[in-house]
Design an enzyme around this catalytic site. Structure first.
Site, PDB file in Angstrom:
ATOM      1  N   GLU A 175      10.666  -4.201   5.551  1.00 45.45           N
ATOM      2  CA  GLU A 175       9.786  -3.772   6.338  1.00 45.45           C
ATOM      3  C   GLU A 175      10.158  -3.967   8.011  1.00 45.45           C
ATOM      4  O   GLU A 175       9.161  -3.528   8.775  1.00 45.45           O
ATOM      5  CB  GLU A 175       8.106  -4.533   6.052  1.00 45.45           C
ATOM      6  CG  GLU A 175       7.786  -4.145   4.759  1.00 45.45           C
ATOM      7  CD  GLU A 175       7.367  -2.618   4.512  1.00 45.45           C
ATOM      8  OE1 GLU A 175       7.431  -1.950   5.594  1.00 45.45           O
ATOM      9  OE2 GLU A 175       6.882  -2.540   3.249  1.00 45.45           O
ATOM     10  N   LEU A 204       6.217   0.437  -2.011  1.00 44.76           N
ATOM     11  CA  LEU A 204       6.456  -0.751  -2.693  1.00 44.76           C
ATOM     12  C   LEU A 204       5.384  -0.793  -3.882  1.00 44.76           C
ATOM     13  O   LEU A 204       5.358  -1.631  -4.628  1.00 44.76           O
ATOM     14  CB  LEU A 204       6.202  -1.983  -1.689  1.00 44.76           C
ATOM     15  CG  LEU A 204       7.054  -2.575  -0.805  1.00 44.76           C
ATOM     16  CD1 LEU A 204       6.728  -3.284   0.217  1.00 44.76           C
ATOM     17  CD2 LEU A 204       8.329  -2.937  -1.587  1.00 44.76           C
ATOM     18  N   TYR A 223       0.851  -1.332   0.063  1.00 39.08           N
ATOM     19  CA  TYR A 223      -0.032  -0.061   0.229  1.00 39.08           C
ATOM     20  C   TYR A 223       0.893   1.298   0.034  1.00 39.08           C
ATOM     21  O   TYR A 223       0.510   2.342   0.082  1.00 39.08           O
ATOM     22  CB  TYR A 223      -0.836   0.058   1.308  1.00 39.08           C
ATOM     23  CG  TYR A 223      -0.279  -0.339   2.518  1.00 39.08           C
ATOM     24  CD1 TYR A 223       0.268   0.966   3.234  1.00 39.08           C
ATOM     25  CD2 TYR A 223       0.062  -1.507   3.171  1.00 39.08           C
ATOM     26  CE1 TYR A 223       1.202   0.950   4.453  1.00 39.08           C
ATOM     27  CE2 TYR A 223       0.720  -1.479   4.133  1.00 39.08           C
ATOM     28  CZ  TYR A 223       1.287  -0.522   4.747  1.00 39.08           C
ATOM     29  OH  TYR A 223       2.098  -0.695   6.107  1.00 39.08           O
ATOM     30  N   GLY A 224       2.330   1.215   0.123  1.00 37.30           N
ATOM     31  CA  GLY A 224       2.887   2.519   0.039  1.00 37.30           C
ATOM     32  C   GLY A 224       4.059   2.461  -1.021  1.00 37.30           C
ATOM     33  O   GLY A 224       3.806   2.292  -2.092  1.00 37.30           O
TER      34      GLY A 224
END
Length: 117
Positions: free
Chosen positions: A76, A13, A10-11
């Site tokens: 992450e 990536l 969601y970001g």
């Protein structure tokens, strides 16, 4: 035989963002939304579990091999920073699937109620 794992990002990536280089060799499987979460951002995004959230967060889905999953976990900081959790993802065609998504344990930064980073 190689394991394949579905992940939702969601970001940074996502396509068009700096860390997408880790997924460049993988074709995007779907686009969907997760509910029961809030999206915060402070330069980078934080997906925080919150069942009271009134919006969905956009995710891109990829089916990755074990090596790619390990690289994503490393980026992450799983499980020390973000924690990879298996979540239900609603797809655009009305069906759903399950994917591993990186959650952050607490709000950080400002809330992004659009659900899109």
């Amino acid at each position: 035989m190689e394991n394949i794992t579905r992940v939702g990002v969601y970001g940074t990536l996502k396509q068009g963002h700096g860390n997408h280089r880790l997924l460049e060799h993988v074709e995007r499987a779907h686009v969907g939304h997760v509910s029961g979460h809030r999206l915060y951002q402070s330069g980078i995004p934080f997906l925080v579990p919150d069942l009271t959230s009134e919006y969905e967060v956009l995710v891109e889905l990829y089916d990755v091999d074990d090596v790619t999953l390990q690289r994503l976990d490393s980026l992450e900081g799983h499980p020390r920073c973000y924690c990879r959790k298996e979540l239900e993802v609603s797809l655009q065609d009305g069906t759903s699937t399950v994917a591993w998504v990186y959650e952050y344990p607490s709000p950080s930064g400002r809330e992004n109620t659009s659900g899109v980073f």
